[in-house]
Design an enzyme around this catalytic site. Structure first.
Site, PDB file in Angstrom:
ATOM      1  N   LYS A 114       0.814  -1.140   0.092  1.00  0.00           N
ATOM      2  CA  LYS A 114       0.078  -0.113   0.017  1.00  0.00           C
ATOM      3  C   LYS A 114       1.060   1.208   0.144  1.00  0.00           C
ATOM      4  O   LYS A 114       1.913   1.371   0.663  1.00  0.00           O
ATOM      5  CB  LYS A 114      -1.006   0.098   1.232  1.00  0.00           C
ATOM      6  CG  LYS A 114      -1.860   1.254   1.409  1.00  0.00           C
ATOM      7  CD  LYS A 114      -2.831   1.218   2.350  1.00  0.00           C
ATOM      8  CE  LYS A 114      -2.467   1.397   3.677  1.00  0.00           C
ATOM      9  NZ  LYS A 114      -2.036   2.706   4.026  1.00  0.00           N
ATOM     10  N   GLU A 183      -9.651   7.492   3.934  1.00  0.00           N
ATOM     11  CA  GLU A 183      -9.246   7.695   5.273  1.00  0.00           C
ATOM     12  C   GLU A 183      -9.706   9.141   5.561  1.00  0.00           C
ATOM     13  O   GLU A 183      -9.362  10.167   4.855  1.00  0.00           O
ATOM     14  CB  GLU A 183      -7.908   7.484   5.781  1.00  0.00           C
ATOM     15  CG  GLU A 183      -7.561   7.991   7.102  1.00  0.00           C
ATOM     16  CD  GLU A 183      -6.346   7.391   7.821  1.00  0.00           C
ATOM     17  OE1 GLU A 183      -5.620   6.654   7.161  1.00  0.00           O
ATOM     18  OE2 GLU A 183      -5.998   7.783   9.044  1.00  0.00           O
TER      19      GLU A 183
HETATM   20  O1  KIV Z   1      -0.690   2.417   8.563  1.00  0.00           O
HETATM   21  C1  KIV Z   1      -2.153   2.007   8.834  1.00  0.00           C
HETATM   22  O2  KIV Z   1      -2.640   1.327   9.884  1.00  0.00           O
HETATM   23  C2  KIV Z   1      -2.964   2.663   7.873  1.00  0.00           C
HETATM   24  C3  KIV Z   1      -4.465   2.574   8.146  1.00  0.00           C
HETATM   25  C4  KIV Z   1      -4.951   3.651   9.326  1.00  0.00           C
HETATM   26  C5  KIV Z   1      -5.383   2.462   6.947  1.00  0.00           C
HETATM   27  O3  KIV Z   1      -2.586   3.049   6.763  1.00  0.00           O
END
Ligand code: KIV
Length: 278
Positions: A114, A183
């Site tokens: 991600k 988010e």
């Molecule tokens: O780092 C994380 O936990 C995240 C979530 C808040 C989506 O990116």
């Protein structure tokens, strides 16, 4: 149950079956999430704050993310494991971004990675997907750029800003993301993005219309100390339970109640006599 796949996630969106995602940072937690039927585990760079004690997500390193990802992948079988790319691991060049993503997959065992933001991130997404690594996007409140955003604030609260978020999410889909995290944005913005995209949206503070939800492990289980965001639902008070248990342990050690007779190893009486004689 068979391993969660990208095509199953796409099917879940089409069939309006909601996706449950949670963060985790170690093997036993990942095992528990798997047992509970969680679809995807995010090894979030939130680990910088939740487990490493930093004030923001920025300081966590690639080595630390690889180590945490490895622990999670060893603990879970069915959920899709998505590893966050830490700050600095993809911003500088596409080559560096691909190298970082490959490490998370090859050394950490992640199924996908991600990245935060759009803009420059779009090129990085294309490069990583081009190298064969599936990518999840992340728009709205992107903690790695919190300073630039003016703090940990709700995003997309004007029509213009909301439209920008919709465009960013669309651009991430076009760049090759198979899902996007939304988010901290108003419910109608999360709903508009979810409607506009053919890939699943995973909300955290983006309302109930998203195709799935994600919460941070420590927030969900009541392990977070200090500020808890408005969008968090606490499903347990594990922090309280741990504090009570540890308090009892300390009390028992001090009073001598622990260890009791059933915790002690015995010794043959004859051997004890010899020992005491010497
Ligand atoms: O780092 C994380 O936990 C995240 C979530 C808040 C989506 O990116």
């Amino acid at each position: 149950m068979s391993k969660m796949s990208l095509s199953e996630l796409a099917r879940m969106k089409q069939e309006k079956r909601r996706i449950a995602m949670v963060t985790a940072y170690d093997a036993p937690s990942a095992r528990l999430a798997d047992d509970a039927g969680v679809d995807c585990i995010l090894v979030g760079d939130s680990a910088a704050m939740t487990v490493l004690g930093h004030e923001s997500t920025l300081p966590i390193t690639m080595d630390e993310m690889v180590m945490l990802t490895g622990a999670v992948t060893r603990g879970a079988r069915r959920p899709l494991i998505i590893a966050d790319m830490p700050f600095g691991s993809y911003q500088v060049t596409s080559r560096r971004a691909v190298q970082s993503a490959v490490r998370l997959v090859k050394e950490g065992g992640a199924d996908a990675v991600k990245l935060e933001g759009a803009g420059l991130t779009l090129k990085r997404v294309s490069a990583i997907v081009g190298a064969g690594v599936p990518v999840v996007g992340h728009v709205g409140l992107t903690p790695q750029s919190a300073t630039l955003l003016g703090g940990y604030k709700t995003q997309g609260q004007t029509a213009t800003k909301a439209r920008r978020l919709i465009d960013e999410a669309r651009a991430l889909q076009d760049a090759g993301c198979f899902a996007v995290v939304l988010e901290a944005m108003p419910e109608p913005v999360g709903a508009r993005i979810t409607e506009a995209l053919s890939i699943p949206t995973i909300g955290i503070g983006a309302g109930a219309s998203c195709d799935g939800q994600v919460l941070v492990w420590h927030d969900l289980l009541g392990l977070t100390t200090g500020h808890v965001p408005l969008f968090v639902q606490r499903y347990a008070a594990i922090g309280e339970a741990i504090r009570t248990a540890l308090g009892e342990y300390v009390r028992d050690v001090r009073s001598g109640a622990f260890p009791s007779a059933r915790h002690r190893y015995a010794m043959p009486a004859a051997e004890l006599d010899v020992l005491n004689a010497g």
